[in-house]
Design a protein around this motif. Structure first.
Motif, PDB file in Angstrom:
ATOM      1  N   TYR A 121       9.498  78.625  50.403  1.00 39.52           N
ATOM      2  CA  TYR A 121      10.366  79.780  50.248  1.00 39.52           C
ATOM      3  C   TYR A 121       9.795  80.699  49.178  1.00 39.52           C
ATOM      4  O   TYR A 121       9.068  80.248  48.286  1.00 39.52           O
ATOM      5  CB  TYR A 121      11.771  79.343  49.813  1.00 39.52           C
ATOM      6  N   ALA A 122      10.157  81.969  49.268  1.00 38.89           N
ATOM      7  CA  ALA A 122       9.758  82.951  48.264  1.00 38.89           C
ATOM      8  C   ALA A 122      10.997  83.640  47.712  1.00 38.89           C
ATOM      9  O   ALA A 122      11.929  83.944  48.457  1.00 38.89           O
ATOM     10  CB  ALA A 122       8.816  83.991  48.877  1.00 38.89           C
ATOM     11  N   TYR A 149       7.275  81.054  44.470  1.00 43.42           N
ATOM     12  CA  TYR A 149       7.264  80.262  45.696  1.00 43.42           C
ATOM     13  C   TYR A 149       7.754  78.848  45.398  1.00 43.42           C
ATOM     14  O   TYR A 149       7.297  78.206  44.447  1.00 43.42           O
ATOM     15  CB  TYR A 149       5.866  80.242  46.302  1.00 43.42           C
ATOM     16  N   TYR A 150       8.669  78.388  46.250  1.00 44.43           N
ATOM     17  CA  TYR A 150       9.275  77.082  46.091  1.00 44.43           C
ATOM     18  C   TYR A 150       8.988  76.197  47.302  1.00 44.43           C
ATOM     19  O   TYR A 150       9.071  76.654  48.449  1.00 44.43           O
ATOM     20  CB  TYR A 150      10.798  77.206  45.948  1.00 44.43           C
ATOM     21  N   CYS A 151       8.719  74.969  47.015  1.00 43.05           N
ATOM     22  CA  CYS A 151       8.553  73.950  48.045  1.00 43.05           C
ATOM     23  C   CYS A 151       9.909  73.269  48.258  1.00 43.05           C
ATOM     24  O   CYS A 151      10.618  72.973  47.288  1.00 43.05           O
ATOM     25  CB  CYS A 151       7.510  72.942  47.571  1.00 43.05           C
ATOM     26  N   GLY A 166       8.994  75.748  41.390  1.00 41.31           N
ATOM     27  CA  GLY A 166       8.523  77.098  41.687  1.00 41.31           C
ATOM     28  C   GLY A 166       7.191  77.392  41.027  1.00 41.31           C
ATOM     29  O   GLY A 166       6.887  76.895  39.937  1.00 41.31           O
ATOM     30  N   THR A 167       6.404  78.185  41.710  1.00 38.57           N
ATOM     31  CA  THR A 167       5.119  78.631  41.163  1.00 38.57           C
ATOM     32  C   THR A 167       4.985  80.128  41.412  1.00 38.57           C
ATOM     33  O   THR A 167       5.264  80.613  42.510  1.00 38.57           O
ATOM     34  CB  THR A 167       3.940  77.840  41.764  1.00 38.57           C
ATOM     35  N   GLN A 168       4.591  80.857  40.377  1.00 39.83           N
ATOM     36  CA  GLN A 168       4.532  82.316  40.456  1.00 39.83           C
ATOM     37  C   GLN A 168       3.263  82.765  41.165  1.00 39.83           C
ATOM     38  O   GLN A 168       2.158  82.321  40.826  1.00 39.83           O
ATOM     39  CB  GLN A 168       4.571  82.926  39.053  1.00 39.83           C
ATOM     40  N   VAL A 169       3.442  83.647  42.126  1.00 40.68           N
ATOM     41  CA  VAL A 169       2.320  84.307  42.795  1.00 40.68           C
ATOM     42  C   VAL A 169       2.457  85.803  42.538  1.00 40.68           C
ATOM     43  O   VAL A 169       3.487  86.396  42.857  1.00 40.68           O
ATOM     44  CB  VAL A 169       2.318  84.021  44.306  1.00 40.68           C
ATOM     45  N   THR A 170       1.438  86.390  41.961  1.00 34.58           N
ATOM     46  CA  THR A 170       1.432  87.823  41.670  1.00 34.58           C
ATOM     47  C   THR A 170       0.210  88.447  42.334  1.00 34.58           C
ATOM     48  O   THR A 170      -0.916  88.009  42.077  1.00 34.58           O
ATOM     49  CB  THR A 170       1.413  88.091  40.169  1.00 34.58           C
ATOM     50  N   VAL A 171       0.449  89.444  43.163  1.00 32.23           N
ATOM     51  CA  VAL A 171      -0.634  90.125  43.875  1.00 32.23           C
ATOM     52  C   VAL A 171      -0.705  91.558  43.366  1.00 32.23           C
ATOM     53  O   VAL A 171       0.247  92.322  43.496  1.00 32.23           O
ATOM     54  CB  VAL A 171      -0.405  90.109  45.389  1.00 32.23           C
ATOM     55  N   SER A 172      -1.822  91.896  42.791  1.00 30.50           N
ATOM     56  CA  SER A 172      -2.004  93.241  42.245  1.00 30.50           C
ATOM     57  C   SER A 172      -2.650  94.158  43.288  1.00 30.50           C
ATOM     58  O   SER A 172      -3.445  93.717  44.106  1.00 30.50           O
ATOM     59  CB  SER A 172      -2.869  93.190  40.991  1.00 30.50           C
TER      60      SER A 172
END
Length: 119
Positions: free
Chosen positions: A39-40, A95-97, A112-118
């Motif tokens: 999930y996001a 993002y969560y598993c 949760g783990t943070q994903v950042t897209v620049s």
């Protein structure tokens, strides 16, 4: 049982990341017989389903990530993966598993783990 996620980070648009989720303390048979999802969540919004994989390995995806993300699992190692390619700034989220055991009617979530897209 604890779900430990890793693999998030900062990446430029067009790049790739691979998220991993390890189910620590979960019996192998329970892991194998559970469905797995990613999930996001962005601030101020509900958590949204990104990818799901059934116990027989059938994947499904949100329309926004089809063709770019791939969910997979390694039952023997009790791990779930999310390969994220062609990342876009709109993919930025935590993002969560999630692992759902139908046998025990129980949901397990990662931290949760943070994903950042620049851009």
């Amino acid at each position: 049982v604890q779900l430990v996620e890793s693999g998030g980070g900062l990446v430029q648009a067009g790049g790739s990341l691979r998220l991993s989720c390890t189910a620590s303390g979960m019996i192998l048979s329970v892991f194998s017989s559970s469905t797995k999802s990613w999930y996001a969540q962005v601030p101020g919004k509900q958590r949204e389903l990104v990818a799901h994989i059934t116990t027989d390995g059938t994947p499904s995806y949100a329309d926004s990530v089809k063709g770019r993300f791939t969910i997979s699992r390694d039952n023997n190692r009790k791990r779930v993966f999310l390969q994220m390619n062609s990342l876009k700034p709109d993919d930025t989220a935590v993002y969560y598993c999630r692992i759902r055991s139908e046998s025990y009617n129980t949901d397990y979530w990662g931290q949760g783990t943070q994903v950042t897209v620049s851009s």
